[in-house]
Motif scaffolding. Structure first.
Motif, PDB file in Angstrom:
ATOM      1  N   THR A   1     -34.172   0.501 -11.574  1.00  0.00           N
ATOM      2  CA  THR A   1     -33.486   1.605 -12.264  1.00  0.00           C
ATOM      3  C   THR A   1     -33.332   1.283 -13.746  1.00  0.00           C
ATOM      4  O   THR A   1     -33.599   2.121 -14.614  1.00  0.00           O
ATOM      5  CB  THR A   1     -32.085   1.828 -11.636  1.00  0.00           C
ATOM      6  OG1 THR A   1     -32.237   2.019 -10.241  1.00  0.00           O
ATOM      7  CG2 THR A   1     -31.388   3.014 -12.242  1.00  0.00           C
TER       8      THR A   1
ATOM      9  N   ALA B   1     -20.420   3.183 -10.932  1.00  0.00           N
ATOM     10  CA  ALA B   1     -21.419   2.406 -10.178  1.00  0.00           C
ATOM     11  C   ALA B   1     -20.949   0.968  -9.994  1.00  0.00           C
ATOM     12  O   ALA B   1     -20.272   0.405 -10.860  1.00  0.00           O
ATOM     13  CB  ALA B   1     -22.746   2.437 -10.924  1.00  0.00           C
ATOM     14  N   ARG B   2     -21.273   0.405  -8.822  1.00  0.00           N
ATOM     15  CA  ARG B   2     -20.913  -0.987  -8.556  1.00  0.00           C
ATOM     16  C   ARG B   2     -22.032  -1.938  -9.000  1.00  0.00           C
ATOM     17  O   ARG B   2     -21.773  -3.088  -9.312  1.00  0.00           O
ATOM     18  CB  ARG B   2     -20.693  -1.182  -7.051  1.00  0.00           C
ATOM     19  CG  ARG B   2     -19.520  -0.438  -6.491  1.00  0.00           C
ATOM     20  CD  ARG B   2     -18.243  -1.243  -6.657  1.00  0.00           C
ATOM     21  NE  ARG B   2     -17.097  -0.522  -6.138  1.00  0.00           N
ATOM     22  CZ  ARG B   2     -16.666  -0.632  -4.887  1.00  0.00           C
ATOM     23  NH1 ARG B   2     -17.286  -1.417  -4.051  1.00  0.00           N
ATOM     24  NH2 ARG B   2     -15.617   0.038  -4.491  1.00  0.00           N
ATOM     25  N   ALA B   3     -23.281  -1.426  -8.947  1.00  0.00           N
ATOM     26  CA  ALA B   3     -24.428  -2.269  -9.299  1.00  0.00           C
ATOM     27  C   ALA B   3     -25.582  -1.388  -9.744  1.00  0.00           C
ATOM     28  O   ALA B   3     -25.600  -0.192  -9.465  1.00  0.00           O
ATOM     29  CB  ALA B   3     -24.833  -3.115  -8.094  1.00  0.00           C
ATOM     30  N   ILE B   4     -26.512  -2.011 -10.423  1.00  0.00           N
ATOM     31  CA  ILE B   4     -27.697  -1.271 -10.862  1.00  0.00           C
ATOM     32  C   ILE B   4     -28.942  -2.086 -10.509  1.00  0.00           C
ATOM     33  O   ILE B   4     -28.966  -3.310 -10.720  1.00  0.00           O
ATOM     34  CB  ILE B   4     -27.624  -0.944 -12.382  1.00  0.00           C
ATOM     35  CG1 ILE B   4     -28.835  -0.117 -12.809  1.00  0.00           C
ATOM     36  CG2 ILE B   4     -27.496  -2.185 -13.231  1.00  0.00           C
ATOM     37  CD1 ILE B   4     -28.676   0.516 -14.192  1.00  0.00           C
ATOM     38  N   ARG B   5     -29.919  -1.425  -9.931  1.00  0.00           N
ATOM     39  CA  ARG B   5     -31.152  -2.130  -9.554  1.00  0.00           C
ATOM     40  C   ARG B   5     -31.983  -2.405 -10.815  1.00  0.00           C
ATOM     41  O   ARG B   5     -31.951  -1.619 -11.763  1.00  0.00           O
ATOM     42  CB  ARG B   5     -31.971  -1.278  -8.582  1.00  0.00           C
ATOM     43  CG  ARG B   5     -31.311  -1.115  -7.244  1.00  0.00           C
ATOM     44  CD  ARG B   5     -32.262  -0.433  -6.253  1.00  0.00           C
ATOM     45  NE  ARG B   5     -31.563  -0.163  -5.013  1.00  0.00           N
ATOM     46  CZ  ARG B   5     -30.914   0.976  -4.752  1.00  0.00           C
ATOM     47  NH1 ARG B   5     -30.893   1.932  -5.661  1.00  0.00           N
ATOM     48  NH2 ARG B   5     -30.280   1.136  -3.612  1.00  0.00           N
TER      49      ARG B   5
END
Lengths: 179, 68
Positions: free
Chosen positions: B47, B40-44
């Motif tokens: 999330t 993954a590049r980013a996580i909200r």
């Protein structure tokens, strides 16, 4: 009034893709015809008696012994048609992704770069034809050697567009990997 | 910069499967797998919050900074 859609099936992109498909086929026919004419011109150039009493009037060509020039013109025209064919083929690929509602497909970056290179190639080819004409047929009229700013501007714009699409596809990939 | 997500360890500690977590947080198992494998590049934040809620942990339990 129904809203005109830009992407997806049944949209403007779909209509343009159909137009490009037709143009693509027409260009192939044109290219094949031009190559056949080159072949005929080469044969006639080596043996003008084959034409018998037939006189061919081509603009700028006064005598039948100018057949090598006809071959040259047809060859230049065929190369030009091939360049256009390459561009149309790339546009078909781009519009296919637009129809699939996926404009930021990384493959569009390659399509746009090839279009820019083809546009540059066509423009350089125009200069080459002018130089060849000037050397082979001094005093003849025809293509002008002038630097076409519009053509080079188009090349640069398409290269910039390719970079825009590259950034778009990168952002799309990042969005896909944002959980 | 490298951020690791310690989903494996937390799932093991909670005796929870990836599919079960997926059902609880409403994120597809394939997306959780992307998180778990570090792709993954980013996580909200939403999330992260859902994962912390279901795994009963703090963000610091999930995320570890490994440096360059």
């Amino acid at each position: 009034m129904p809203q005109m859609r830009a992407l997806g099936p049944g949209s403007v992109s779909s209509f343009l893709k159909t137009v490009l498909d037709v143009v693509h086929i027409a260009l192939w026919f044109g290219l094949v015809a031009a190559i056949l004419l080159i072949f005929i011109a080469v044969v006639v150039g080596f043996n003008p008696a084959l034409l018998g009493e037939l006189h061919v009037n081509l603009p700028g060509l006064e005598a039948p012994e100018r057949w090598p020039l006809v071959v040259g013109r047809l060859t230049a025209f065929s190369i030009y048609l091939f360049g256009i064919l390459v561009i149309v083929r790339q546009w078909q690929g781009i519009f296919a992704t637009l129809m699939a509602k996926d404009p930021f497909d990384p493959v569009n970056v390659t399509h746009l770069r090839i279009i820019a290179l083809a546009l540059a190639g066509i423009e350089i080819g125009r200069y080459a034809v002018f130089v060849a004409r000037a050397v082979l047929r001094p005093g003849g009229h025809g293509l002008q050697p002038g630097l076409s700013l519009t053509a080079w501007f188009s090349v640069l714009v398409v290269f910039v567009l390719a970079e825009v699409f590259r950034e778009g596809s990168r952002l799309r990939r990042e969005a896909e990997l944002t959980i | 910069m490298r951020i690791e997500i310690r989903l494996d360890q937390l799932l093991l500690d909670r005796r929870m499967s990836l599919t079960e977590l997926s059902d609880r947080v409403g994120i597809s198992a394939s997306n959780l797998l992307i998180l778990k494998t570090g792709q993954a590049r980013a996580i909200r934040f939403s999330t992260l919050a859902a994962l912390c809620r279901e795994l009963d942990c703090q963000p610091e339990d999930l995320l570890v900074y490994r440096g360059e």
